[in-house]
Write a protein that holds these residues in place. Structure first.
Motif, mmCIF file in Angstrom:
data_model
loop_
_atom_site.group_PDB
_atom_site.id
_atom_site.type_symbol
_atom_site.label_atom_id
_atom_site.label_comp_id
_atom_site.label_asym_id
_atom_site.label_seq_id
_atom_site.Cartn_x
_atom_site.Cartn_y
_atom_site.Cartn_z
ATOM 1 N N GLY A 145 13.889 55.533 55.276
ATOM 2 C CA GLY A 145 13.297 55.103 54.016
ATOM 3 C C GLY A 145 12.489 56.198 53.355
ATOM 4 O O GLY A 145 12.682 57.387 53.591
ATOM 5 N N SER A 146 11.557 55.773 52.534
ATOM 6 C CA SER A 146 10.744 56.708 51.777
ATOM 7 C C SER A 146 9.404 56.905 52.470
ATOM 8 O O SER A 146 9.133 56.354 53.531
ATOM 9 C CB SER A 146 10.541 56.195 50.352
ATOM 10 O OG SER A 146 9.913 54.920 50.372
ATOM 11 N N THR A 199 5.785 59.883 52.654
ATOM 12 C CA THR A 199 5.386 61.282 52.598
ATOM 13 C C THR A 199 5.087 61.741 54.015
ATOM 14 O O THR A 199 4.205 61.194 54.679
ATOM 15 C CB THR A 199 4.154 61.473 51.699
ATOM 16 O OG1 THR A 199 4.438 60.961 50.395
ATOM 17 C CG2 THR A 199 3.788 62.948 51.566
ATOM 18 N N ASP A 206 15.070 60.048 51.131
ATOM 19 C CA ASP A 206 14.223 59.517 50.058
ATOM 20 C C ASP A 206 12.749 59.839 50.273
ATOM 21 O O ASP A 206 11.911 59.500 49.425
ATOM 22 C CB ASP A 206 14.395 57.995 49.959
ATOM 23 C CG ASP A 206 15.782 57.599 49.491
ATOM 24 O OD1 ASP A 206 16.408 58.392 48.742
ATOM 25 O OD2 ASP A 206 16.270 56.519 49.879
ATOM 26 N N ALA A 207 12.434 60.468 51.383
ATOM 27 C CA ALA A 207 11.042 60.812 51.689
ATOM 28 C C ALA A 207 10.675 62.159 51.067
ATOM 29 O O ALA A 207 11.542 62.961 50.698
ATOM 30 C CB ALA A 207 10.828 60.857 53.198
ATOM 31 N N THR A 208 9.382 62.388 50.961
ATOM 32 C CA THR A 208 8.850 63.685 50.559
ATOM 33 C C THR A 208 8.315 64.363 51.814
ATOM 34 O O THR A 208 7.465 63.812 52.512
ATOM 35 C CB THR A 208 7.716 63.522 49.533
ATOM 36 O OG1 THR A 208 8.218 62.843 48.375
ATOM 37 C CG2 THR A 208 7.162 64.875 49.122
#
Length: 202
Positions: free
Chosen positions: A58-59, A61, A82-84
């Motif tokens: 998933g997303s 940071t 989708d992650a930073t």
């Protein structure tokens, strides 16, 4: 001070090579160099960490703290597109390699010196094989700084040698307000899970 992998500017000649690794069942080829941590292979501690913890999905940071040439950061970005992902190190040669390896892996990673990470940026996950050899005082200072950047409910994953104080570090993080448990032990290393149990600010 000698030329260590935690030197900002390694004095050794920049001699490069490639190493192969398999992380979360995917093959990687990383460019490494003299003057960076574990230039000849993916080090055992990092291997134990990545085998012991499932990849994020998933997303979010994520931070690779003490990234070296970037194997953790690259794998995080591949597994969670989708992650930073941020990769932080004090060694400029390591950061150059981490950027190069992210590009080779086809992922975007924010590569930065510690002071260049934006103030107020919080991380949902921190992944680290911390540089124990910088000394206990500096290690504690570094960890307190970055644990303080964990988002409420965030998780930090750390791998530390048992003989280098893995058990005492587990107790210390809990005492500092970041409940820490051991999730695995292999090849002389402890894999630790620390959490920010706080709630989101109102």
């Amino acid at each position: 001070m000698g030329d260590h992998f935690f030197s900002a500017e390694p004095a050794s000649a920049d001699v490069r090579r490639t190493v192969e690794a398999r992380i979360w069942d995917k093959p990687y080829v990383f460019t490494t160099a003299t003057g960076v941590f574990s230039r000849d292979r993916l080090d055992i501690g990092t291997s134990v960490l990545l085998r012991s913890v499932e990849p994020p999905v998933g997303s979010g940071t994520f931070l690779d703290l003490g990234c070296g040439y970037g194997p953790i950061a690259c794998a995080l970005a591949v597994e969670a597109p989708d992650a930073t992902v941020w990769a932080v190190d004090v060694n400029n040669r390591a950061l150059e390699l981490a950027q190069l390896n992210a590009e080779a892996a086809g992922v975007a990673v924010h590569v930065a010196l510690p002071d260049d990470v934006p103030e107020g940026l919080l991380f949902d996950q921190i992944w680290s094989n911390p540089a124990i050899h910088i000394g206990k005082a500096e290690l504690h200072k570094m960890l307190l700084h970055w644990l303080g950047r964990l988002a409420p409910g965030g998780v930090g994953w750390f791998v530390v040698g048992k003989n280098l104080g893995g058990d005492s570090l587990q107790r210390w993080m809990t005492e500092q307000g970041y409940p820490c448990t051991r999730v695995a032990s292999a090849k002389g290393f402890r894999v630790l899970r620390a959490t920010n149990a706080g709630t989101a600010p109102s």
